[in-house]
Design an enzyme around this catalytic site. Structure first.
Site, PDB file in Angstrom:
ATOM      1  CB  CYS A 123     -26.365 -75.817 -16.034  1.00 38.94           C
ATOM      2  SG  CYS A 123     -26.825 -74.520 -14.550  1.00 38.94           S
ATOM      3  CB  CYS A 124     -24.797 -73.151 -20.793  1.00 38.60           C
ATOM      4  SG  CYS A 124     -23.747 -72.457 -19.297  1.00 38.60           S
ATOM      5  CB  CYS A 206     -23.113 -68.278 -14.143  1.00 41.97           C
ATOM      6  SG  CYS A 206     -24.073 -67.950 -15.858  1.00 41.97           S
ATOM      7  CB  CYS A 209     -19.433 -71.473 -15.021  1.00 44.93           C
ATOM      8  SG  CYS A 209     -20.246 -72.472 -14.468  1.00 44.93           S
ATOM      9  CB  CYS A 233     -22.486 -70.476 -22.504  1.00 43.16           C
ATOM     10  SG  CYS A 233     -23.324 -69.096 -23.968  1.00 43.16           S
TER      11      CYS A 233
HETATM   12  S1  SF4 Z   1     -22.797 -70.790 -17.156  1.00 45.74           S
HETATM   13 FE1  SF4 Z   1     -22.762 -71.936 -15.578  1.00 45.74          FE
HETATM   14  S2  SF4 Z   1     -24.180 -71.698 -13.707  1.00 45.74           S
HETATM   15 FE2  SF4 Z   1     -24.558 -69.733 -15.674  1.00 45.74          FE
HETATM   16  S3  SF4 Z   1     -26.073 -71.015 -16.947  1.00 45.74           S
HETATM   17 FE3  SF4 Z   1     -23.771 -71.963 -17.601  1.00 45.74          FE
HETATM   18  S4  SF4 Z   1     -23.348 -73.764 -16.510  1.00 45.74           S
HETATM   19 FE4  SF4 Z   1     -25.327 -72.526 -15.589  1.00 45.74          FE
END
Ligand code: SF4
Length: 236
Positions: A123-124, A206, A209, A233
């Site tokens: 995701c990151c 985010c 998280c 991240c």
């Molecule tokens: S902080 Fe969490 S929601 Fe944001 S991009 Fe990374 S994994 Fe995805």
């Protein structure tokens, strides 16, 4: 304001070679030893012109405040992952008005990976790292962030200037500043602060998280990816 959408899994082409050497970076760090944020940013603008930008998470506008006083046209890059708190998005809008920002918003495609289906690293990777990487490699020789040594133990040795893994120059003008110095500056200069900072969030990412932390916790990033081993991240 510019908005860029990045397709899912977009490949990133690293530069063929580093444009600056480790020796150059060491000399720059020596020359700027003890310099405050304004002098570091002024040096960076002299060195890189419009090939440098600021990345901002909008937990506050400290670095933006310093940078736009040196160069009002400084590009400010915000990575809109699609998962920001409403308070963060409102802080972006307030900053646009307050500083007349030259703002670039990087957005992943609507079909990008998410943490629930693909995990936090993917995701990151697709929502933060890929959009920023593509933007930096295409447009910048250097970039600035608000990393500070007292953010966390992982950041305790953050240099003011370094080469990142893309071969770009990374400038951290606030690296050596303490929280007390920055709080003083923020109060004296009426710096914008994300309201979540007053609600137990010393570090804001985010919403899926980020959790509030105990005020006695010295690790300001303890609420990021809490319960996992992830601490960054991956953009830095
Ligand atoms: S902080 Fe969490 S929601 Fe944001 S991009 Fe990374 S994994 Fe995805």
């Amino acid at each position: 304001m510019h908005i860029t959408n990045t397709p899912f899994e977009t490949p990133v082409a690293p530069p063929d070679q580093r444009r600056h050497s480790a020796n150059e970076v060491a000399a720059w760090n020596n020359a700027l030893s003890g310099a405050g944020p304004t002098d570091v940013i002024r040096w960076a603008v002299d060195e890189f012109g419009n090939r440098i930008c600021v990345t901002a998470s909008f937990a506050d506008t400290l670095l933006i405040d310093f940078a736009t006083k040196v160069d009002p046209d400084m590009e400010v890059v915000f990575i809109d992952t699609g998962f920001h708190f409403p308070e963060t998005l409102r802080t972006v809008k307030r900053a646009m008005v307050r500083y007349a920002l030259n703002l670039t918003v990087l957005r992943p495609a609507a079909t990008s990976a998410d943490l629930w289906a693909h995990g936090i690293d993917t995701c990151c990777g697709t929502r933060k790292i890929a959009p920023l990487e593509r933007h930096l490699i295409a447009n910048a020789d250097a970039w600035m962030s608000g990393l500070r040594r007292d953010d966390s133990t992982e950041r305790a040795t953050t240099p003011v200037i370094s080469l990142d893994r893309r071969g770009l120059v990374k400038v951290n003008p606030l690296a050596a500043w303490s929280a007390e110095e920055l709080n003083e500056y923020a109060a004296a200069n009426d710096v914008l602060v994300n309201p979540l900072s007053f609600e137990g969030y010393p570090s804001i990412g985010c919403w899926p998280c980020t959790t509030p932390t105990d005020p006695s916790d010295t690790d300001k990033r303890a609420g990021r990816w809490a319960g996992s081993t992830k601490t960054e991240c991956g953009i830095h």
